[in-house]
Motif scaffolding. Structure first.
Motif, PDB file in Angstrom:
ATOM      1  N   ARG A 309      40.601  34.688  58.825  1.00  0.00           N
ATOM      2  CA  ARG A 309      41.613  34.817  59.879  1.00  0.00           C
ATOM      3  C   ARG A 309      42.367  33.506  60.020  1.00  0.00           C
ATOM      4  NH1 ARG A 309      39.162  38.501  64.722  1.00  0.00           N
ATOM      5  NH2 ARG A 309      41.246  38.083  65.532  1.00  0.00           N
ATOM      6  N   VAL A 310      43.659  33.630  60.230  1.00  0.00           N
ATOM      7  CA  VAL A 310      44.517  32.466  60.425  1.00  0.00           C
ATOM      8  C   VAL A 310      45.444  32.759  61.600  1.00  0.00           C
ATOM      9  CG1 VAL A 310      46.375  31.060  59.444  1.00  0.00           C
ATOM     10  CG2 VAL A 310      44.455  31.761  58.006  1.00  0.00           C
ATOM     11  N   ASP A 311      45.581  31.821  62.516  1.00  0.00           N
ATOM     12  CA  ASP A 311      46.496  31.981  63.646  1.00  0.00           C
ATOM     13  C   ASP A 311      47.902  31.599  63.184  1.00  0.00           C
ATOM     14  OD1 ASP A 311      47.900  32.057  65.977  1.00  0.00           O
ATOM     15  OD2 ASP A 311      46.502  30.820  67.135  1.00  0.00           O
ATOM     16  N   PHE A 312      48.656  32.584  62.756  1.00  0.00           N
ATOM     17  CA  PHE A 312      49.982  32.322  62.192  1.00  0.00           C
ATOM     18  C   PHE A 312      50.981  31.859  63.247  1.00  0.00           C
ATOM     19  CE2 PHE A 312      48.039  34.868  58.877  1.00  0.00           C
ATOM     20  CZ  PHE A 312      48.486  34.252  57.731  1.00  0.00           C
ATOM     21  N   SER A 313      50.686  32.074  64.516  1.00  0.00           N
ATOM     22  CA  SER A 313      51.595  31.616  65.568  1.00  0.00           C
ATOM     23  C   SER A 313      51.669  30.100  65.620  1.00  0.00           C
ATOM     24  CB  SER A 313      51.140  32.160  66.931  1.00  0.00           C
ATOM     25  OG  SER A 313      49.910  31.576  67.328  1.00  0.00           O
ATOM     26  N   LYS A 314      50.680  29.426  65.015  1.00  0.00           N
ATOM     27  CA  LYS A 314      50.654  27.958  65.006  1.00  0.00           C
ATOM     28  C   LYS A 314      51.132  27.383  63.675  1.00  0.00           C
ATOM     29  CE  LYS A 314      46.854  27.794  68.338  1.00  0.00           C
ATOM     30  NZ  LYS A 314      45.452  27.362  68.587  1.00  0.00           N
ATOM     31  N   LEU A 315      51.642  28.237  62.800  1.00  0.00           N
ATOM     32  CA  LEU A 315      52.112  27.796  61.489  1.00  0.00           C
ATOM     33  C   LEU A 315      53.608  28.059  61.336  1.00  0.00           C
ATOM     34  CD1 LEU A 315      49.255  29.201  59.210  1.00  0.00           C
ATOM     35  CD2 LEU A 315      49.424  26.916  60.196  1.00  0.00           C
ATOM     36  N   ASN A 316      54.195  27.440  60.344  1.00  0.00           N
ATOM     37  CA  ASN A 316      55.608  27.663  60.039  1.00  0.00           C
ATOM     38  C   ASN A 316      55.774  28.689  58.926  1.00  0.00           C
ATOM     39  OD1 ASN A 316      56.650  25.798  61.937  1.00  0.00           O
ATOM     40  ND2 ASN A 316      56.137  24.114  60.550  1.00  0.00           N
ATOM     41  N   ILE A 317      54.828  29.603  58.819  1.00  0.00           N
ATOM     42  CA  ILE A 317      54.854  30.623  57.786  1.00  0.00           C
ATOM     43  C   ILE A 317      54.280  31.909  58.375  1.00  0.00           C
ATOM     44  CG2 ILE A 317      52.584  29.937  56.912  1.00  0.00           C
ATOM     45  CD1 ILE A 317      53.496  30.701  54.121  1.00  0.00           C
ATOM     46  N   THR A 318      54.861  33.027  58.005  1.00  0.00           N
ATOM     47  CA  THR A 318      54.328  34.308  58.468  1.00  0.00           C
ATOM     48  C   THR A 318      53.280  34.812  57.482  1.00  0.00           C
ATOM     49  OG1 THR A 318      55.934  35.675  57.288  1.00  0.00           O
ATOM     50  CG2 THR A 318      56.574  34.860  59.484  1.00  0.00           C
ATOM     51  N   LYS A 319      52.546  35.822  57.902  1.00  0.00           N
ATOM     52  CA  LYS A 319      51.537  36.383  57.000  1.00  0.00           C
ATOM     53  C   LYS A 319      52.203  37.035  55.791  1.00  0.00           C
ATOM     54  CE  LYS A 319      48.528  39.691  58.333  1.00  0.00           C
ATOM     55  NZ  LYS A 319      47.280  40.253  58.929  1.00  0.00           N
ATOM     56  N   ALA A 320      53.327  37.693  56.015  1.00  0.00           N
ATOM     57  CA  ALA A 320      54.039  38.316  54.893  1.00  0.00           C
ATOM     58  C   ALA A 320      54.476  37.259  53.880  1.00  0.00           C
ATOM     59  CB  ALA A 320      55.248  39.093  55.401  1.00  0.00           C
ATOM     60  N   GLU A 321      54.995  36.130  54.381  1.00  0.00           N
ATOM     61  CA  GLU A 321      55.419  35.054  53.473  1.00  0.00           C
ATOM     62  C   GLU A 321      54.233  34.508  52.689  1.00  0.00           C
ATOM     63  OE1 GLU A 321      59.274  33.110  55.770  1.00  0.00           O
ATOM     64  OE2 GLU A 321      57.252  32.621  56.487  1.00  0.00           O
TER      65      GLU A 321
END
Length: 392
Positions: A309-321
């Motif tokens: 699991r990765v909290d994508f809200s804290k990254l500059n990348i989406t899960k799709a990317e």
């Protein structure tokens, strides 16, 4: 970490076939029986010996196993507790039987929350069955499943499509100690494969006999109802006679597939040992990072999947990317699973507004990394390196 080059695509899962498997298949191709022959029963016996279940019926695929199981266990209109975190086939099989799924939220490890299931069972006597899924190969809380078995008059089906070879305190998953039926899948990404295939395991002789009949068009060649047609005037059975006593299906599996399954089953424990090694290596790599394993290493899990699991809200990348970029790097990620209740077909049936916060949060964050016995150390290190590079 030194940048490594990989010249082939690394999928999230794949089969492992060796020369012994090929020889087993070729032996059947040279035999008198390509289907409905001795290898079918041999495979069933081997599954019973491995799991500790009394009976096994092997079928054409895991969905066929679920379908037959649901036809045996359920009646039209029954309410059935199950998980939204599974492949479509689990809840679809409930619909096939004219019953209705009730989706219960998941725990942090991706498995169904059996505490929530127990609360529903206490409130609603119309619930007739519980269908837990041993998600990713990690057994559900078997003590709570035992509690349900002993305190509620409901049928229990264990969907162990991910979990052949998994263990718990009282034996192997598939022994049906606290369930009416356990099903397995032998799809190529599973622990062992028959190309396509599945199995129904049970300790109930009546269930076993019904499953055998439903697998083969609902036909029997004994215990006939139409005596005047089945026997001649001297009481001899007419040798050509068969009788359809149920509405069954052609869910037979071939001897070719079963020969492969027998050969694969002999390697299952070594396959799981390798999966454990891969899981431990991933766990160590992701310590104190933004990438969180779904659960810390569990020796009881068969590790069909390795989910993080990765909290994508804290990254500059989406899960799709992330998926696209990993694919560009020759690495296949997968998502297990889209919440079943959010599928358009289920929404048309009135689902979609269930209060399942853990499932929805899980869907936002989770994905599966490559996990299969043939994944070598260099390939796994490459997966880890690329994942960190892209997420950073």
């Amino acid at each position: 970490m030194e940048n490594k080059k990989i010249n082939k695509f690394i999928p999230y899962g794949r089969q492992y076939i060796d020369q012994n498997d090929k020889n087993a298949v070729l032996e059947v191709l040279d035999s008198d029986f390509l289907t409905t022959g001795p290898k079918v029963r041999e495979f069933e016996k081997a599954l019973c010996e491995y799991t500790g279940a009394k009976y096994a019926v092997v079928v054409s695929n895991g969905t066929a196993a679920l379908h037959i199981a649901s036809l045996i266990l359920l009646n039209p209109g029954d309410l059935v507790i199950t998980t939204p975190n599974s492949f479509l086939a689990t809840s679809n099989s409930i619909l096939y039987a004219g019953a209705k799924p009730i989706f219960v939220d998941i725990n942090q490890d991706g498995n169904i929350n059996l505490d929530e299931a127990i609360k529903l069972l206490e409130k609603n006597p119309k619930i007739k069955a519980v269908y837990p899924v041993h998600f990713s190969g990690n057994p559900v809380d078997m003590e709570k499943l035992k509690f349900i078995r002993e305190n509620f008059n409901v049928k229990i089906l264990e969907d162990a499509a991910h979990a052949i070879g998994a263990v718990y305190d009282e034996g192997k998953i598939g022994n049906c100690k606290y369930s009416d039926i356990t099903i397995f899948s032998f799809h190529p990404v599973k622990h062992i494969t028959t190309a396509e295939g599945g199995a129904i395991l049970t300790n109930d002789e009546e269930i076993y006999k019904k499953a055998q009949i439903l697998r083969n068009h609902g036909m029997v060649k004994e215990n006939f109802i139409n005596k005047d047609m089945a026997y001649d005037k001297k009481g001899n059975v007419n040798p050509w006679y068969y009788e359809m006593q149920m509405l069954g299906y052609n869910y037979r599996i071939t001897d070719i597939q079963c020969a492969l399954g027998i050969s694969q089953l002999k390697k299952l424990d070594s396959f799981i040992q390798k999966r454990h090694e891969i899981a431990k290596k991933y766990d160590k790599a992701f310590e104190n990072s933004k990438i969180k394993p779904l659960y810390t290493f569990n020796k009881n899990s068969a590790y069909h999947l390795y989910v993080v699991r990765v909290d994508f809200s804290k990254l500059n990348i989406t899960k799709a990317e992330l998926f696209y970029k990993m694919r560009e790097a020759q690495i296949g990620l997968q998502l297990h699973y889209i919440p079943i209740n959010k599928q358009p077909y289920y929404q048309n049936l009135g689902y979609g507004n269930e209060n399942l916060p853990n499932m929805y949060k899980y869907y936002e964050e989770a994905f599966s990394l490559p996990m299969y016995p043939a994944l070598n150390e260099k390939e796994q290190e490459y997966v880890i390196e690329k994942l960190f590079d892209i997420i950073k």
